[in-house]
Design a protein around this motif. Structure first.
Motif, mmCIF file in Angstrom:
data_model
loop_
_atom_site.group_PDB
_atom_site.id
_atom_site.type_symbol
_atom_site.label_atom_id
_atom_site.label_comp_id
_atom_site.label_asym_id
_atom_site.label_seq_id
_atom_site.Cartn_x
_atom_site.Cartn_y
_atom_site.Cartn_z
ATOM 1 N N PRO A 166 37.414 44.450 42.004
ATOM 2 C CA PRO A 166 36.338 44.822 41.075
ATOM 3 C C PRO A 166 35.053 44.052 41.374
ATOM 4 O O PRO A 166 35.080 42.961 41.930
ATOM 5 N N VAL A 167 33.954 44.636 40.966
ATOM 6 C CA VAL A 167 32.640 44.039 41.158
ATOM 7 C C VAL A 167 32.033 43.764 39.787
ATOM 8 O O VAL A 167 32.145 44.590 38.872
ATOM 9 N N ILE A 168 31.410 42.610 39.631
ATOM 10 C CA ILE A 168 30.691 42.285 38.395
ATOM 11 C C ILE A 168 29.372 43.052 38.462
ATOM 12 O O ILE A 168 28.429 42.612 39.102
ATOM 13 N N ALA A 169 29.321 44.217 37.823
ATOM 14 C CA ALA A 169 28.180 45.115 37.954
ATOM 15 C C ALA A 169 27.126 44.928 36.862
ATOM 16 O O ALA A 169 25.953 45.177 37.100
ATOM 17 N N ARG A 170 27.566 44.518 35.688
ATOM 18 C CA ARG A 170 26.643 44.369 34.557
ATOM 19 C C ARG A 170 26.892 43.030 33.863
ATOM 20 O O ARG A 170 27.323 42.955 32.724
ATOM 21 N N LYS A 171 26.630 41.957 34.594
ATOM 22 C CA LYS A 171 26.905 40.602 34.123
ATOM 23 C C LYS A 171 26.237 40.304 32.779
ATOM 24 O O LYS A 171 26.812 39.643 31.921
ATOM 25 N N ASP A 172 25.019 40.792 32.595
ATOM 26 C CA ASP A 172 24.297 40.532 31.346
ATOM 27 C C ASP A 172 24.977 41.153 30.125
ATOM 28 O O ASP A 172 24.697 40.759 28.993
ATOM 29 N N ASP A 173 25.882 42.098 30.349
ATOM 30 C CA ASP A 173 26.612 42.717 29.232
ATOM 31 C C ASP A 173 27.837 41.904 28.813
ATOM 32 O O ASP A 173 28.472 42.200 27.807
ATOM 33 N N CYS A 174 28.190 40.884 29.591
ATOM 34 C CA CYS A 174 29.369 40.066 29.293
ATOM 35 C C CYS A 174 29.187 39.336 27.966
ATOM 36 O O CYS A 174 28.163 38.708 27.717
ATOM 37 N N GLN A 175 30.210 39.429 27.117
ATOM 38 C CA GLN A 175 30.191 38.758 25.812
ATOM 39 C C GLN A 175 30.994 37.468 25.819
ATOM 40 O O GLN A 175 31.223 36.865 24.784
ATOM 41 N N THR A 176 31.471 37.052 26.983
ATOM 42 C CA THR A 176 32.266 35.834 27.136
ATOM 43 C C THR A 176 33.479 35.850 26.204
ATOM 44 O O THR A 176 33.788 34.875 25.542
ATOM 45 N N CYS A 177 34.155 36.989 26.185
ATOM 46 C CA CYS A 177 35.351 37.115 25.340
ATOM 47 C C CYS A 177 36.605 36.607 26.053
ATOM 48 O O CYS A 177 37.646 36.432 25.429
ATOM 49 N N PHE A 178 36.517 36.399 27.365
ATOM 50 C CA PHE A 178 37.613 35.887 28.198
ATOM 51 C C PHE A 178 38.760 36.877 28.394
ATOM 52 O O PHE A 178 39.781 36.532 28.971
ATOM 53 N N MET A 179 38.630 38.104 27.918
ATOM 54 C CA MET A 179 39.725 39.066 28.048
ATOM 55 C C MET A 179 40.083 39.322 29.510
ATOM 56 O O MET A 179 41.259 39.428 29.852
ATOM 57 N N CYS A 180 39.082 39.429 30.372
ATOM 58 C CA CYS A 180 39.375 39.677 31.789
ATOM 59 C C CYS A 180 40.198 38.536 32.377
ATOM 60 O O CYS A 180 41.172 38.759 33.088
ATOM 61 N N GLU A 181 39.818 37.307 32.056
ATOM 62 C CA GLU A 181 40.548 36.152 32.575
ATOM 63 C C GLU A 181 41.955 36.085 31.984
ATOM 64 O O GLU A 181 42.922 35.774 32.682
ATOM 65 N N VAL A 182 42.086 36.407 30.727
ATOM 66 C CA VAL A 182 43.388 36.369 30.063
ATOM 67 C C VAL A 182 44.355 37.378 30.689
ATOM 68 O O VAL A 182 45.521 37.079 30.925
ATOM 69 N N TYR A 183 43.874 38.583 30.971
ATOM 70 C CA TYR A 183 44.745 39.634 31.493
ATOM 71 C C TYR A 183 44.965 39.569 33.001
ATOM 72 O O TYR A 183 45.861 40.224 33.517
ATOM 73 N N CYS A 184 44.174 38.789 33.717
ATOM 74 C CA CYS A 184 44.324 38.715 35.175
ATOM 75 C C CYS A 184 45.666 38.064 35.525
ATOM 76 O O CYS A 184 45.871 36.876 35.250
ATOM 77 N N PRO A 185 46.574 38.819 36.145
ATOM 78 C CA PRO A 185 47.918 38.284 36.404
ATOM 79 C C PRO A 185 47.981 37.259 37.536
ATOM 80 O O PRO A 185 49.000 36.600 37.706
ATOM 81 N N VAL A 186 46.889 37.114 38.295
ATOM 82 C CA VAL A 186 46.920 36.203 39.441
ATOM 83 C C VAL A 186 45.849 35.120 39.353
ATOM 84 O O VAL A 186 45.570 34.430 40.341
ATOM 85 N N ASP A 187 45.254 34.945 38.179
ATOM 86 C CA ASP A 187 44.240 33.908 37.959
ATOM 87 C C ASP A 187 43.113 33.979 38.987
ATOM 88 O O ASP A 187 42.733 32.978 39.582
ATOM 89 N N ALA A 188 42.555 35.165 39.164
ATOM 90 C CA ALA A 188 41.493 35.367 40.150
ATOM 91 C C ALA A 188 40.104 35.382 39.521
ATOM 92 O O ALA A 188 39.130 35.610 40.220
ATOM 93 N N MET A 189 40.008 35.127 38.221
ATOM 94 C CA MET A 189 38.724 35.256 37.538
ATOM 95 C C MET A 189 38.287 33.928 36.941
ATOM 96 O O MET A 189 39.107 33.123 36.526
ATOM 97 N N TYR A 190 36.973 33.759 36.897
ATOM 98 C CA TYR A 190 36.402 32.587 36.245
ATOM 99 C C TYR A 190 35.341 33.052 35.262
ATOM 100 O O TYR A 190 34.351 33.668 35.649
ATOM 101 N N VAL A 191 35.581 32.745 34.001
ATOM 102 C CA VAL A 191 34.608 32.998 32.942
ATOM 103 C C VAL A 191 34.119 31.636 32.484
ATOM 104 O O VAL A 191 34.913 30.781 32.100
ATOM 105 N N SER A 192 32.824 31.442 32.527
ATOM 106 C CA SER A 192 32.250 30.173 32.092
ATOM 107 C C SER A 192 31.912 30.264 30.612
ATOM 108 O O SER A 192 31.338 31.257 30.167
ATOM 109 N N PRO A 193 32.273 29.252 29.841
ATOM 110 C CA PRO A 193 31.920 29.273 28.425
ATOM 111 C C PRO A 193 30.414 29.103 28.205
ATOM 112 O O PRO A 193 29.915 29.339 27.119
#
Length: 113
Positions: A33-60
């Motif tokens: 996947p590509v981060i296409a609309r970064k400014d729309d991120c609400q920092t909910c961490f759902m993507c990081e939570v559901y990633c089964p291989v810990d491939a995502m980094y969400v900064s608080p």
């Protein structure tokens, strides 16, 4: 805010794309996947939570941060939120240690409940 997807760790499952409430990601079938609309991120961490291989980094932090994949891997930050809340294979949900959870468990065993 979503800052990074590790192409070396990602298995292209698309879970992050499907759970994102604001449609931050784009993904071509079978690709990372590509981060296409970064400014729309609400920092909910759902993507990081559901990633089964810990491939995502969400900064608080909402400010942009500089990320380096090797530093993220070495520091153990990738998937750290998911581990902290007890998600993932072999993890214990942190809610199970919460006092109110234990109280509700005891109450459910009382007659009439």
């Amino acid at each position: 805010m979503i800052e990074f997807i590790s192409a070396s760790k990602c298995v292209s499952c698309g879970l992050c794309v499907s759970v994102c409430p604001t449609g931050v990601f784009d993904q071509e079938k079978g690709k990372v996947p590509v981060i296409a609309r970064k400014d729309d991120c609400q920092t909910c961490f759902m993507c990081e939570v559901y990633c089964p291989v810990d491939a995502m980094y969400v900064s608080p932090n909402v400010d942009e941060v500089t990320v380096n994949e090797e530093e993220l891997i070495q520091s153990g930050v990738l998937g750290s939120y998911r581990r902290e809340i007890g998600w993932g294979k072999g993890q214990s949900p942190s809610a199970a240690s919460d006092a109110s959870y234990k109280m509700f468990q005891m109450m459910s065993k009382l007659p009439g409940h």
